[in-house]
Design an enzyme around this catalytic site. Structure first.
Site, PDB file in Angstrom:
ATOM      1  CE  LYS A 228      -2.106   2.507   3.080  1.00  0.00           C
ATOM      2  NZ  LYS A 228      -2.050   3.813   2.349  1.00  0.00           N
TER       3      LYS A 228
ATOM      4  CD  GLU B  31      -1.047   9.087   3.339  1.00  0.00           C
ATOM      5  OE1 GLU B  31      -1.127   9.503   4.512  1.00  0.00           O
ATOM      6  OE2 GLU B  31      -0.960   7.879   3.035  1.00  0.00           O
TER       7      GLU B  31
ATOM      8  N   GLY C  53       5.221   3.337  10.420  1.00  0.00           N
ATOM      9  CA  GLY C  53       4.390   4.534  10.494  1.00  0.00           C
ATOM     10  C   GLY C  53       4.111   4.929  11.921  1.00  0.00           C
ATOM     11  CB  SER C  54       1.627   7.226  13.272  1.00  0.00           C
ATOM     12  OG  SER C  54       0.381   6.721  12.808  1.00  0.00           O
TER      13      SER C  54
ATOM     14  N   GLY D 254      -1.602   4.627  13.399  1.00  0.00           N
ATOM     15  CA  GLY D 254      -1.754   3.785  12.219  1.00  0.00           C
ATOM     16  C   GLY D 254      -1.545   2.322  12.539  1.00  0.00           C
ATOM     17  N   GLY D 255      -0.551   2.026  13.366  1.00  0.00           N
ATOM     18  CA  GLY D 255      -0.303   0.649  13.750  1.00  0.00           C
ATOM     19  C   GLY D 255      -1.464   0.045  14.524  1.00  0.00           C
TER      20      GLY D 255
ATOM     21  CD  GLU E  87      10.745   1.467  12.246  1.00  0.00           C
ATOM     22  OE1 GLU E  87      11.075   2.666  12.167  1.00  0.00           O
ATOM     23  OE2 GLU E  87      11.232   0.575  11.535  1.00  0.00           O
TER      24      GLU E  87
ATOM     25  CB  CYS F 178      11.851   5.565  12.940  1.00  0.00           C
ATOM     26  SG  CYS F 178      13.148   4.674  12.061  1.00  0.00           S
TER      27      CYS F 178
ATOM     28  CD  GLU G 149       8.044   9.098  16.764  1.00  0.00           C
ATOM     29  OE1 GLU G 149       9.030   8.937  16.029  1.00  0.00           O
ATOM     30  OE2 GLU G 149       6.979   8.452  16.629  1.00  0.00           O
TER      31      GLU G 149
END
Length: 490
Positions: A161, A164, A212-213, A216-217, A236, A270, A359
């Site tokens: 995926k 964006e 990602g964030s 999102g995870g 991650e 990261c 973070e």
């Protein structure tokens, strides 16, 4: 177009992919699986090397497209393309080594307690892997990045995926890499937020990789929980990467290295150093850091969404009552951001946990003053898991008491260096306890990352002619085998 053809490739627009098209991409990948698996390690190694060459051949087309979408600049993007090619070549080497198969043979022993049959075991590819591309690495952690390279090496087809923030770069990269694959369906590509659900929940998807964030995870974890069958999720998610500066360290060197690491790529790493602990009785550390950060210049962030998130993050830190230690310049772009470093003492920081250890993705960090190094372990134990932890000191003996704490806090421990920059090698571990990753036992960088996409199968008293060649007596493929407990290399 052949694997070595450096002809022009035109990127597509990256429009959102309909749910039915997502499902079709997964089905095509699943249909290509058996032939890819049957190509064996040698065939897959050749394809990965050809993909590396194809990326390098198309560098002049790839980096300008990525720069237009990410603002990361020619030097950074050329280097990232080279890194992505190096990752593919690393996994070609992993395949030729053969150790990843963990081929194991235990011959029968009727005298054992209990009696032992003939048992042989090796690793096999898990199936179709869904990969969510990262925002901050349009090549190295995206369509042809480490998750894709390691999964293809394991023998798994991949459906990515795209992020964006760089859809055209994703399309162009996919078209280049497909030149090197025996079946283009082995690398599917879908676009759009809505594509995530049909991709993760498709019954032929066997594992998911994500960079990602934290939000999102967690959203992907929620989708996986809706499946009738659980599947592995290697995410991650977020990391503050604490840096402990001990009194014997050099203030000038620490400040210079910190400012460079903090602002590298506009802080969009990261491994960005989000916390720095300095001795309160050495004010020269604070002064040097403040001077170094004040000289820095920020730039444009990858997307407006990421920029807005950074600004909310610094507002959150300021709202917690922390003073600004230093602020850099925002740069000439109208939407550029300024690096910012805040300061507090250890007691106030501890009182503000866990919120102060969240973070802030971008060029922001918190300097924490401590009185005695012996006070640090109690606070470090309260920090969330991180990808890295760093110690700066002139004497190894000065840090001895920190080691047990840091080993449980982070997956990579750094001595007198900085966490930004992750070597792609056999020994690298790029992982850590939650929320740095969803599985601290696994890495997303380096040779060991292939283990995420493998499952073991044991063969008990199996007919020799039906055994995979990797676990046959005589070792026809010449792979490392552990026979009756002893590792045997050809």
């Amino acid at each position: 177009m052949g694997a070595g053809d450096a002809g022009t490739v035109t990127p597509a627009g990256g429009a959102a992919t309909a749910a039915e098209a997502v499902r079709e991409a997964v089905e095509r990948a699943a249909a290509a699986w058996e032939a890819w698996r049957a190509a064996g390690p040698a065939g897959r190694a050749r394809a990965l090397e050809a993909a590396a060459e194809a990326l390098l051949d198309h560098t002049e087309e790839l980096w300008p497209v990525a720069d237009a979408e990410t603002h990361l600049g020619e030097t950074r993007l050329r280097g990232e393309i080279a890194r992505t090619a190096a990752q593919l070549r690393l996994f070609a080497g992993v395949l030729r080594d053969g150790g990843y198969l963990e081929a194991t043979i235990d011959h029968p022993d009727p005298e054992a307690t209990p009696p032992r049959p003939d048992v042989r075991r090796m690793n096999h590819p898990i199936g179709v892997v869904a990969v969510f591309a990262a925002s901050n690495f349009p090549f190295a952690f995206s369509v042809a990045g480490g998750d894709t390279a390691s999964a293809l090496a394991a023998g798994c087809p991949v459906v990515v995926k795209a992020h964006e923030g760089h859809p055209k770069t994703s399309e162009l990269t996919a078209s280049v890499v497909r030149q090197a694959l025996p079946d283009p369906a082995l690398l599917g590509l879908v676009h759009g937020f809505e594509a995530g659900e049909p991709l993760v929940t498709h019954p032929r998807v066997a594992a998911v990789g994500f960079t990602g964030s934290l939000a999102g995870g967690k959203a992907i974890q929620a989708l996986i929980r809706r499946r009738p069958d659980p599947i592995p999720f290697y995410g991650e998610l977020g990391s503050v990467n604490p840096v402990i500066v001990l009194p014997s360290a050099d203030p000038a060197a620490v400040a210079e290295g910190f400012a460079a690491s903090l602002t590298l790529g506009v802080g969009q790493f990261c491994t960005n150093p989000g916390l720095v602990f300095v001795p309160a009785d050495r004010p020269e550390f604070e002064r040097a850091i403040a001077d170094a950060v004040a000289k820095t210049t920020g730039g444009r962030m990858l997307t407006a969404k990421i920029r807005d998130g950074y600004l909310r993050g610094v507002d959150r830190i300021a709202g917690a009552g922390l003073a600004v230690l230093a602020r850099g310049r925002a740069g000439s772009a109208p939407d550029a951001v300024a690096p910012q470093v805040f300061v507090t003492d250890l007691d106030a920081f501890a009182a503000g946990l866990p919120a102060l250890a969240e973070e802030c993705f971008g060029p922001a960090s918190i300097v924490v003053r401590y009185g005695d190094p012996a006070e640090l372990p109690a606070v470090l134990r309260r920090l969330p898991g991180s990808l890295t932890a760093t110690v700066h000191a002139a004497s190894p003996g000065e840090a001895g008491g920190l080691v047990p704490v840091l080993e449980r806090l982070a997956g990579r421990l750094i001595w007198n260096g900085w966490p930004t920059g992750v070597a792609v090698c056999w020994a690298m571990h790029h992982g850590g306890p939650w929320p740095a990753t969803t599985s601290a036992a696994h890495t997303s960088v380096g040779a060991a990352s292939i283990k995420r996409w493998l499952v073991p199968v044991a063969y008990q008293d199996w007919p020799a002619e039906l055994l995979p060649p990797e676990v046959r007596d005589g070792n026809p493929l010449g792979v490392p085998q552990r026979v009756n407990g002893r590792l045997v290399r050809p």
